[in-house]
Each structure stands twice: as structure tokens, then as C-alpha cells.
Design a protein around this motif. Structure first.
Motif, PDB file in Angstrom:
ATOM      1  N   TYR A 112      -1.917  18.454   2.149  1.00  0.00           N
ATOM      2  CA  TYR A 112      -0.945  17.431   1.754  1.00  0.00           C
ATOM      3  C   TYR A 112       0.489  17.938   1.902  1.00  0.00           C
ATOM      4  O   TYR A 112       1.362  17.226   2.390  1.00  0.00           O
ATOM      5  CB  TYR A 112      -1.202  16.981   0.313  1.00  0.00           C
ATOM      6  CG  TYR A 112      -0.368  15.788  -0.091  1.00  0.00           C
ATOM      7  CD1 TYR A 112      -0.789  14.503   0.218  1.00  0.00           C
ATOM      8  CD2 TYR A 112       0.845  15.946  -0.751  1.00  0.00           C
ATOM      9  CE1 TYR A 112      -0.023  13.405  -0.123  1.00  0.00           C
ATOM     10  CE2 TYR A 112       1.617  14.850  -1.092  1.00  0.00           C
ATOM     11  CZ  TYR A 112       1.170  13.578  -0.786  1.00  0.00           C
ATOM     12  OH  TYR A 112       1.946  12.498  -1.118  1.00  0.00           O
ATOM     13  N   LEU A 113       0.717  19.176   1.487  1.00  0.00           N
ATOM     14  CA  LEU A 113       2.067  19.752   1.578  1.00  0.00           C
ATOM     15  C   LEU A 113       2.403  20.224   2.990  1.00  0.00           C
ATOM     16  O   LEU A 113       3.528  20.632   3.254  1.00  0.00           O
ATOM     17  CB  LEU A 113       2.213  20.916   0.597  1.00  0.00           C
ATOM     18  CG  LEU A 113       2.196  20.541  -0.886  1.00  0.00           C
ATOM     19  CD1 LEU A 113       2.252  21.788  -1.754  1.00  0.00           C
ATOM     20  CD2 LEU A 113       3.345  19.595  -1.212  1.00  0.00           C
ATOM     21  N   ARG A 114       1.427  20.192   3.877  1.00  0.00           N
ATOM     22  CA  ARG A 114       1.582  20.646   5.266  1.00  0.00           C
ATOM     23  C   ARG A 114       2.015  22.108   5.327  1.00  0.00           C
ATOM     24  O   ARG A 114       3.050  22.451   5.896  1.00  0.00           O
ATOM     25  CB  ARG A 114       2.531  19.733   6.035  1.00  0.00           C
ATOM     26  CG  ARG A 114       1.897  18.367   6.284  1.00  0.00           C
ATOM     27  CD  ARG A 114       2.801  17.450   7.030  1.00  0.00           C
ATOM     28  NE  ARG A 114       3.316  16.490   6.046  1.00  0.00           N
ATOM     29  CZ  ARG A 114       4.445  15.856   6.150  1.00  0.00           C
ATOM     30  NH1 ARG A 114       5.207  16.030   7.180  1.00  0.00           N
ATOM     31  NH2 ARG A 114       4.829  15.018   5.223  1.00  0.00           N
ATOM     32  N   VAL A 115       1.183  22.938   4.726  1.00  0.00           N
ATOM     33  CA  VAL A 115       1.423  24.380   4.744  1.00  0.00           C
ATOM     34  C   VAL A 115       0.109  25.075   5.114  1.00  0.00           C
ATOM     35  O   VAL A 115      -0.964  24.644   4.698  1.00  0.00           O
ATOM     36  CB  VAL A 115       1.956  24.887   3.378  1.00  0.00           C
ATOM     37  CG1 VAL A 115       0.962  24.648   2.269  1.00  0.00           C
ATOM     38  CG2 VAL A 115       2.331  26.345   3.437  1.00  0.00           C
ATOM     39  N   GLU A 116       0.210  26.094   5.937  1.00  0.00           N
ATOM     40  CA  GLU A 116      -0.973  26.868   6.306  1.00  0.00           C
ATOM     41  C   GLU A 116      -1.093  28.054   5.369  1.00  0.00           C
ATOM     42  O   GLU A 116      -0.156  28.841   5.238  1.00  0.00           O
ATOM     43  CB  GLU A 116      -0.873  27.317   7.759  1.00  0.00           C
ATOM     44  CG  GLU A 116      -0.926  26.137   8.707  1.00  0.00           C
ATOM     45  CD  GLU A 116      -1.431  26.529  10.078  1.00  0.00           C
ATOM     46  OE1 GLU A 116      -2.143  27.542  10.200  1.00  0.00           O
ATOM     47  OE2 GLU A 116      -1.094  25.791  11.008  1.00  0.00           O
ATOM     48  N   VAL A 117      -2.244  28.151   4.748  1.00  0.00           N
ATOM     49  CA  VAL A 117      -2.511  29.240   3.818  1.00  0.00           C
ATOM     50  C   VAL A 117      -3.589  30.115   4.441  1.00  0.00           C
ATOM     51  O   VAL A 117      -4.720  29.669   4.637  1.00  0.00           O
ATOM     52  CB  VAL A 117      -2.976  28.706   2.444  1.00  0.00           C
ATOM     53  CG1 VAL A 117      -3.227  29.853   1.488  1.00  0.00           C
ATOM     54  CG2 VAL A 117      -1.964  27.728   1.877  1.00  0.00           C
ATOM     55  N   LEU A 123      -1.144  29.913  -2.080  1.00  0.00           N
ATOM     56  CA  LEU A 123      -0.406  28.765  -1.553  1.00  0.00           C
ATOM     57  C   LEU A 123       1.083  28.860  -1.872  1.00  0.00           C
ATOM     58  O   LEU A 123       1.917  28.604  -1.019  1.00  0.00           O
ATOM     59  CB  LEU A 123      -0.985  27.459  -2.119  1.00  0.00           C
ATOM     60  CG  LEU A 123      -0.405  26.182  -1.550  1.00  0.00           C
ATOM     61  CD1 LEU A 123      -1.498  25.139  -1.397  1.00  0.00           C
ATOM     62  CD2 LEU A 123       0.693  25.633  -2.411  1.00  0.00           C
ATOM     63  N   ILE A 124       1.423  29.247  -3.080  1.00  0.00           N
ATOM     64  CA  ILE A 124       2.835  29.331  -3.486  1.00  0.00           C
ATOM     65  C   ILE A 124       3.611  30.283  -2.587  1.00  0.00           C
ATOM     66  O   ILE A 124       4.747  30.005  -2.208  1.00  0.00           O
ATOM     67  CB  ILE A 124       2.950  29.732  -4.969  1.00  0.00           C
ATOM     68  CG1 ILE A 124       2.411  28.599  -5.842  1.00  0.00           C
ATOM     69  CG2 ILE A 124       4.378  30.074  -5.344  1.00  0.00           C
ATOM     70  CD1 ILE A 124       2.302  28.930  -7.311  1.00  0.00           C
ATOM     71  N   ASP A 125       2.996  31.388  -2.223  1.00  0.00           N
ATOM     72  CA  ASP A 125       3.673  32.374  -1.371  1.00  0.00           C
ATOM     73  C   ASP A 125       3.882  31.875   0.063  1.00  0.00           C
ATOM     74  O   ASP A 125       4.698  32.427   0.797  1.00  0.00           O
ATOM     75  CB  ASP A 125       2.883  33.683  -1.342  1.00  0.00           C
ATOM     76  CG  ASP A 125       2.829  34.350  -2.708  1.00  0.00           C
ATOM     77  OD1 ASP A 125       3.733  34.096  -3.531  1.00  0.00           O
ATOM     78  OD2 ASP A 125       1.874  35.110  -2.956  1.00  0.00           O
ATOM     79  N   CYS A 126       3.151  30.843   0.471  1.00  0.00           N
ATOM     80  CA  CYS A 126       3.249  30.324   1.838  1.00  0.00           C
ATOM     81  C   CYS A 126       4.254  29.180   1.972  1.00  0.00           C
ATOM     82  O   CYS A 126       4.508  28.704   3.071  1.00  0.00           O
ATOM     83  CB  CYS A 126       1.868  29.853   2.306  1.00  0.00           C
ATOM     84  SG  CYS A 126       0.659  31.195   2.372  1.00  0.00           S
ATOM     85  N   LEU A 127       4.812  28.734   0.859  1.00  0.00           N
ATOM     86  CA  LEU A 127       5.791  27.644   0.904  1.00  0.00           C
ATOM     87  C   LEU A 127       7.145  28.149   1.365  1.00  0.00           C
ATOM     88  O   LEU A 127       7.555  29.251   1.013  1.00  0.00           O
ATOM     89  CB  LEU A 127       5.950  27.015  -0.490  1.00  0.00           C
ATOM     90  CG  LEU A 127       4.751  26.284  -1.060  1.00  0.00           C
ATOM     91  CD1 LEU A 127       4.998  25.917  -2.516  1.00  0.00           C
ATOM     92  CD2 LEU A 127       4.434  25.053  -0.239  1.00  0.00           C
ATOM     93  N   ASN A 128       7.835  27.345   2.134  1.00  0.00           N
ATOM     94  CA  ASN A 128       9.204  27.632   2.547  1.00  0.00           C
ATOM     95  C   ASN A 128      10.111  26.881   1.572  1.00  0.00           C
ATOM     96  O   ASN A 128      10.776  25.913   1.929  1.00  0.00           O
ATOM     97  CB  ASN A 128       9.418  27.167   3.996  1.00  0.00           C
ATOM     98  CG  ASN A 128      10.809  27.455   4.491  1.00  0.00           C
ATOM     99  OD1 ASN A 128      11.496  28.325   3.970  1.00  0.00           O
ATOM    100  ND2 ASN A 128      11.232  26.708   5.486  1.00  0.00           N
TER     101      ASN A 128
END
Length: 172
Positions: A112-117, A123-128
């Protein structure tokens, strides 16, 4: 499961129209409702209401925008969270993400957030992440509306305004 579809959504006999329940996807894990009483993937954001750790009468409306990962956190009366910086998420956003993962699962939240984990990553560490103020009023209003549903007396009769709302007894 034989008969499941016909019991819940059989369009031929119209039974689904006489019920005020819908099929519910159960949470991935049990959630901590006292800390994060409301979490949703809606309006292009992971958003919700998070209780204050220091003041029982204060809540924060926190959100992360899908795709851009812009984050916002403020009290229900639009005072900005003091812990939110351009580089780091505040504890309210951290709690929101944690509870969203418990509710929906990491894969669904990441999609949903469009982030690759990556494998074994958080997940939090992969957010820009970066600050990007978002309106809190609509989220807080929806939370209050959900609370109002808890005050509706129990009934076996259909409740028109709840025809879409999941019920505890719904088949999942």
C-alpha cells in the motif's frame, strides 16, 4: 469451504441484503487498541489515531503517504508533534506502523505504501520519510464516527447505516 459463499453472499436468495454484516478479514495478529485505537489504509495514506504516552486525554493523528512516504503527526486539535523530524519518525508514527502491520501484515502495508522491504528488513527502515503535513480532521472525525457505532444498542434487525460495517459474528 462448502456453502460458505451462498451463506454470506448468495445473490439469488437476497440473504445478504437482510444482514447488517459483511465478511471480515481477521487481523494478522492481536492489536493493542489502547495505544493505537484506530488504523486504516485509506485516502492514499496509512493513517490512524495514536494515544499520547504522557497525557491520557490527548491523541495524535498520524499518517504516512503512499509512494512519497511523507509523514505527518499532530494532536487532534492540529498541534504538531514535537518528536517528528525530517529524518526520523516520531514514536506515534512508529506505533502506527507497528499496529498496521499487526492488523494487515507487513506485505500488505508495504504494498500500500509502495515500498520494497527486503528479506529480514524492517518496513520503517525502508521508508524514504520526510515531513509532509496532512489534514488530521477527516481521520479524527472518522475515528469518532466509529466510536459512535459502539453505542448503538444491540439488535438482530438490520441497521441501515451499518450495512457495510464488519461485525464480530461475520464469517471470515
Amino acid at each position: 469451504m462448502p456453502g460458505w459463499r451462498s451463506w454470506v453472499l448468495d445473490e439469488d436468495d437476497g440473504a445478504w441484503e437482510r444482514r447488517s454484516t459483511v465478511r471480515v478479514v481477521p487481523p494478522v495478529q492481536a492489536r493493542k487498541l489502547a495505544k493505537v485505537p484506530f488504523v486504516e489504509l485509506a485516502d492514499g495514506r496509512l493513517q490512524g489515531v495514536v494515544s499520547s504516552g504522557s497525557d491520557a486525554s490527548r491523541v495524535y493523528v498520524s499518517s504516512i503517504t503512499a509512494g512519497t512516504h511523507g509523514n505527518s503527526c499532530s494532536t487532534n486539535n492540529n498541534r504538531p508533534c514535537g518528536g517528528l523530524t525530517d529524518r526520523y519518525l516520531c514514536k506515534h508514527l512508529d506505533a502506527l506502523v507497528t499496529e498496521a502491520i499487526r492488523q494487515y501484515g507487513q506485505e500488505r502495508v508495504a504494498r500500500y505504501l509502495r515500498v520494497e522491504v527486503g528479506e529480514g528488513k524492517n518496513l520503517i527502515d525502508c521508508l524514504n520519510s520526510h515531513k509532509d503535513p496532512a489534514p488530521a480532521a477527516a481521520v479524527f472525525s472518522r475515528f469518532l464516527r466509529h466510536l459512535a457505532y459502539l453505542e448503538i444498542p444491540e439488535s438482530t434487525e438490520p441497521v441501515p447505516e451499518l450495512h457495510w460495517f464488519p461485525a464480530a459474528g461475520a464469517v471470515g
